[in-house]
Design a protein around this motif. Structure first.
Motif, PDB file in Angstrom:
ATOM      1  N   ASN A 191       0.728  -1.090   0.059  1.00  0.00           N
ATOM      2  CA  ASN A 191       0.647  -0.088   0.032  1.00  0.00           C
ATOM      3  C   ASN A 191       1.293   1.084   0.023  1.00  0.00           C
ATOM      4  OD1 ASN A 191      -1.437   2.522   1.872  1.00  0.00           O
ATOM      5  ND2 ASN A 191      -2.537   1.819   0.525  1.00  0.00           N
ATOM      6  N   ASN A 195       0.579   4.065  -3.582  1.00  0.00           N
ATOM      7  CA  ASN A 195       0.194   5.313  -2.579  1.00  0.00           C
ATOM      8  C   ASN A 195       1.715   5.380  -3.732  1.00  0.00           C
ATOM      9  OD1 ASN A 195      -2.131   4.755  -2.171  1.00  0.00           O
ATOM     10  ND2 ASN A 195      -1.231   4.957   0.084  1.00  0.00           N
ATOM     11  N   ALA A 196       2.983   5.357  -2.912  1.00  0.00           N
ATOM     12  CA  ALA A 196       4.275   6.514  -3.436  1.00  0.00           C
ATOM     13  C   ALA A 196       4.225   6.255  -5.489  1.00  0.00           C
ATOM     14  CB  ALA A 196       5.023   5.715  -3.383  1.00  0.00           C
ATOM     15  N   LYS A 198       0.892   5.996  -7.162  1.00  0.00           N
ATOM     16  CA  LYS A 198       0.297   6.722  -7.790  1.00  0.00           C
ATOM     17  C   LYS A 198       0.364   8.206  -7.174  1.00  0.00           C
ATOM     18  CE  LYS A 198      -3.434   6.230  -5.524  1.00  0.00           C
ATOM     19  NZ  LYS A 198      -4.988   5.307  -5.310  1.00  0.00           N
ATOM     20  N   TYR A 199       0.407   9.313  -6.577  1.00  0.00           N
ATOM     21  CA  TYR A 199       1.300  10.056  -6.779  1.00  0.00           C
ATOM     22  C   TYR A 199       2.379  10.684  -6.105  1.00  0.00           C
ATOM     23  CZ  TYR A 199      -3.144   9.003  -4.144  1.00  0.00           C
ATOM     24  OH  TYR A 199      -4.487   8.159  -4.132  1.00  0.00           O
ATOM     25  N   ASP A 224       8.340   9.067  -1.115  1.00  0.00           N
ATOM     26  CA  ASP A 224       8.435   9.169  -2.819  1.00  0.00           C
ATOM     27  C   ASP A 224       9.012  11.297  -2.757  1.00  0.00           C
ATOM     28  OD1 ASP A 224       6.093  10.924  -2.500  1.00  0.00           O
ATOM     29  OD2 ASP A 224       5.618   9.299  -2.394  1.00  0.00           O
ATOM     30  N   ILE A 227       3.331  14.393  -4.861  1.00  0.00           N
ATOM     31  CA  ILE A 227       2.617  15.939  -5.311  1.00  0.00           C
ATOM     32  C   ILE A 227       2.453  15.709  -3.337  1.00  0.00           C
ATOM     33  CG2 ILE A 227       0.595  15.810  -7.405  1.00  0.00           C
ATOM     34  CD1 ILE A 227      -0.851  14.041  -4.734  1.00  0.00           C
ATOM     35  N   TYR A 242     -10.737   9.019   3.724  1.00  0.00           N
ATOM     36  CA  TYR A 242     -10.840   9.876   3.865  1.00  0.00           C
ATOM     37  C   TYR A 242      -9.677  10.498   2.204  1.00  0.00           C
ATOM     38  CZ  TYR A 242      -8.809  14.376   4.832  1.00  0.00           C
ATOM     39  OH  TYR A 242      -9.028  15.398   4.736  1.00  0.00           O
ATOM     40  N   ARG A 243     -10.078  11.002   2.148  1.00  0.00           N
ATOM     41  CA  ARG A 243      -9.379  11.276   0.734  1.00  0.00           C
ATOM     42  C   ARG A 243      -8.531  12.414   0.565  1.00  0.00           C
ATOM     43  NH1 ARG A 243     -10.108   9.660  -4.781  1.00  0.00           N
ATOM     44  NH2 ARG A 243      -7.702   8.996  -4.867  1.00  0.00           N
ATOM     45  N   VAL A 244      -7.828  12.648  -0.203  1.00  0.00           N
ATOM     46  CA  VAL A 244      -7.930  14.792  -0.229  1.00  0.00           C
ATOM     47  C   VAL A 244      -8.286  15.278  -0.938  1.00  0.00           C
ATOM     48  CG1 VAL A 244      -5.992  16.486  -0.769  1.00  0.00           C
ATOM     49  CG2 VAL A 244      -5.130  13.852   0.664  1.00  0.00           C
ATOM     50  N   GLY A 254      -9.428   6.178  -6.137  1.00  0.00           N
ATOM     51  CA  GLY A 254      -8.580   5.678  -5.208  1.00  0.00           C
ATOM     52  C   GLY A 254     -10.169   5.141  -4.413  1.00  0.00           C
ATOM     53  N   ILE A 257      -9.493   3.644   1.684  1.00  0.00           N
ATOM     54  CA  ILE A 257      -9.360   2.762   2.435  1.00  0.00           C
ATOM     55  C   ILE A 257      -7.539   2.666   2.827  1.00  0.00           C
ATOM     56  CG2 ILE A 257     -11.809   2.180   2.738  1.00  0.00           C
ATOM     57  CD1 ILE A 257     -11.482  -0.257   0.833  1.00  0.00           C
ATOM     58  N   GLY A 258      -7.053   2.155   2.109  1.00  0.00           N
ATOM     59  CA  GLY A 258      -5.329   1.940   1.900  1.00  0.00           C
ATOM     60  C   GLY A 258      -4.255   1.747   3.357  1.00  0.00           C
ATOM     61  N   LEU A 259      -4.123   3.623   3.506  1.00  0.00           N
ATOM     62  CA  LEU A 259      -3.711   4.140   4.711  1.00  0.00           C
ATOM     63  C   LEU A 259      -4.820   3.298   5.678  1.00  0.00           C
ATOM     64  CD1 LEU A 259      -2.571   7.089   3.244  1.00  0.00           C
ATOM     65  CD2 LEU A 259      -1.163   5.426   3.970  1.00  0.00           C
ATOM     66  N   TYR A 260      -6.458   3.194   6.085  1.00  0.00           N
ATOM     67  CA  TYR A 260      -7.421   2.693   6.830  1.00  0.00           C
ATOM     68  C   TYR A 260      -6.375   1.517   7.440  1.00  0.00           C
ATOM     69  CZ  TYR A 260     -10.434   0.941   9.703  1.00  0.00           C
ATOM     70  OH  TYR A 260     -11.539   0.154  10.631  1.00  0.00           O
ATOM     71  N   PHE A 285       6.145   7.650   4.346  1.00  0.00           N
ATOM     72  CA  PHE A 285       5.553   7.023   4.633  1.00  0.00           C
ATOM     73  C   PHE A 285       5.708   5.600   6.047  1.00  0.00           C
ATOM     74  CE2 PHE A 285       1.136   7.959   4.087  1.00  0.00           C
ATOM     75  CZ  PHE A 285       1.094   8.973   3.618  1.00  0.00           C
TER      76      PHE A 285
HETATM   77  P1  ADP Z   1      -6.871   6.196  -1.805  1.00  0.00           P
HETATM   78  O1  ADP Z   1      -5.065   6.629  -2.240  1.00  0.00           O
HETATM   79  O2  ADP Z   1      -7.207   5.122  -2.255  1.00  0.00           O
HETATM   80  O3  ADP Z   1      -7.437   7.303  -2.021  1.00  0.00           O
HETATM   81  P2  ADP Z   1      -5.098   4.966   0.892  1.00  0.00           P
HETATM   82  O4  ADP Z   1      -6.418   5.551   2.211  1.00  0.00           O
HETATM   83  O5  ADP Z   1      -4.340   4.645   0.295  1.00  0.00           O
HETATM   84  O6  ADP Z   1      -6.702   5.506  -0.419  1.00  0.00           O
HETATM   85  O7  ADP Z   1      -4.776   7.058   0.828  1.00  0.00           O
HETATM   86  C1  ADP Z   1      -5.596   7.987   1.665  1.00  0.00           C
HETATM   87  C2  ADP Z   1      -5.051   9.868   0.947  1.00  0.00           C
HETATM   88  O8  ADP Z   1      -3.924   9.797   0.734  1.00  0.00           O
HETATM   89  C3  ADP Z   1      -5.242   8.996  -0.722  1.00  0.00           C
HETATM   90  O9  ADP Z   1      -6.625   9.344  -1.165  1.00  0.00           O
HETATM   91  C4  ADP Z   1      -4.361  10.788  -1.093  1.00  0.00           C
HETATM   92  O10 ADP Z   1      -5.098  11.925  -0.553  1.00  0.00           O
HETATM   93  C5  ADP Z   1      -3.072  10.391   0.097  1.00  0.00           C
HETATM   94  N1  ADP Z   1      -2.237   9.988   0.144  1.00  0.00           N
HETATM   95  C6  ADP Z   1      -1.606   8.667   0.575  1.00  0.00           C
HETATM   96  N2  ADP Z   1      -0.090   8.581  -0.244  1.00  0.00           N
HETATM   97  C7  ADP Z   1      -0.071   9.127  -0.846  1.00  0.00           C
HETATM   98  C8  ADP Z   1       1.304  10.024  -0.923  1.00  0.00           C
HETATM   99  N3  ADP Z   1       2.510   8.873  -1.351  1.00  0.00           N
HETATM  100  N4  ADP Z   1       1.787  10.650  -1.329  1.00  0.00           N
HETATM  101  C9  ADP Z   1       0.459  11.794  -1.935  1.00  0.00           C
HETATM  102  N5  ADP Z   1      -0.739  11.335  -0.768  1.00  0.00           N
HETATM  103  C10 ADP Z   1      -0.980  10.121  -0.709  1.00  0.00           C
END
Ligand code: ADP
Length: 300
Positions: A191, A195-196, A198-199, A224, A227, A242-244, A254, A257-260, A285
């Motif tokens: 995860n 994420n690293a 993807k973002y 990473d 952003i 929660y998503r930004v 997304g 839920i991955g980080l949760y 992270f």
């Molecule tokens: P998802 O990626 O499916 O939205 P996650 O629970 O994995 O869900 O992440 C929650 C939110 O945290 C993401 O929507 C994103 O906004 C932010 N995020 C997670 N990892 C990163 C990262 N490496 N760089 C920037 N933002 C991140």
């Protein structure tokens, strides 16, 4: 409201209505009113028994559910559409007997895309099931003693294989064994790394580091140059769904839920997760676990 009430009075039917009331602080809050008629033996209404309840929380929950379902259908649509597209390409290649042999090499990329989309769907589904398991307290850990560095190395190899444009470097500062659920810790690492990737739309250089902060704690960091995340959001990203928000919400797909799940898993191991980040300047992270100090039972 008055109209509905008059109608109930006239017909003698149960009265039920949802409406908003303006509170003292200027906020509207949802309420529900219900009344049932009490009748005598001739059927004449002798009185109404009713209650008024605040249902603001229920309404918010309802809205969250609606938004979640919207997000789920949006998320599932992309891989399913893509699978359908590639399957149709393959089918059309199979139509002409003479073409089959010629096309066999061209089939491979489509099959690879289908395979990777199915992997994505499977992951989404198991993440949703995990959320449910946590809710029902059914997420069980299968602990064993294993070499954390080996797990990190294997996971990076697998990800490197799947994401060809990404460059992941690994720095191991300590050799460490942990007593943990290997698959679950692998899931946390996957995860963080995905994420690293993807973002980080522009710079896919990712640094993974295993290090010890004290004799009995080991950390894995995934850094990473993507952003980044604002301070306010950093406190919330480990929360469920929660998503930004903002313009990026649509750009990066997304579930939130991955980080949760990552935090739940790590905390169940008596560990912790954290994030360091600056908007526009990448994120780091980190998860930390207790080291297994009982060397007699090591299994490699
Ligand atoms: P998802 O990626 O499916 O939205 P996650 O629970 O994995 O869900 O992440 C929650 C939110 O945290 C993401 O929507 C994103 O906004 C932010 N995020 C997670 N990892 C990163 C990262 N490496 N760089 C920037 N933002 C991140």
């Amino acid at each position: 409201m008055e109209q509905n009430w008059m109608r109930a009075m006239k017909t003698g039917n149960n009265f039920e209505m949802e409406f908003r009331i303006l509170g003292k602080n200027g906020d509207y809050r949802w309420h529900m009113s219900r009344a049932i008629p009490v009748k005598d033996e001739t059927g004449k209404i002798i009185m109404w028994v009713g209650a008024n309840t605040e249902i603001q929380k229920l309404k918010e929950e309802e809205k969250r559910k609606e938004e979640f379902l919207k997000m789920v259908s949006h998320e599932l649509k992309t891989p399913v559409t893509s699978i359908k597209g590639y399957t149709q390409i393959l089918l059309s290649m199979m139509e002409d007997e003479n073409e089959i042999q010629k096309n066999s090499q061209r089939v491979k990329p489509s099959l690879q895309r289908i395979d990777s989309q199915i992997t994505r769907l499977t992951r989404l589904i198991s993440e949703m099931l995990d959320v449910d398991r946590i809710k029902d307290n059914q997420l069980f850990l299968q602990k064993e003693i294993f070499n954390l560095n080996a797990l990190v190395k294997d996971t990076i190899e697998d990800i490197n294989y799947a994401y060809k444009q990404t460059h992941i470097t690994l720095k191991i500062e300590n050799v460490c064994h942990v007593n943990a659920d290997r698959d679950r810790i692998g899931q946390v690492l996957i995860n963080f790394i995905t994420n690293a990737i993807k973002y980080s739309p522009d710079d896919k250089n990712i640094k993974v580091r295993v290090f010890q902060t004290s004799d009995d704690r080991v950390s894995v960091s995934v850094k990473d140059q993507g952003i980044g995340i604002e301070k306010n959001d950093q406190q919330n990203i480990f929360k469920q769904f929660y998503r930004v928000s903002g313009k990026n919400e649509e750009t990066f797909t997304g579930f939130g839920i991955g980080l949760y799940l990552a935090r739940e898993i790590v905390e169940r191991h008596n560990g912790e997760v954290s994030v360091k980040s600056k908007i526009g300047d990448g994120s780091e992270f980190i998860f930390t676990l207790p080291v297994n100090t009982n060397t007699d039972t090591e299994r490699g």
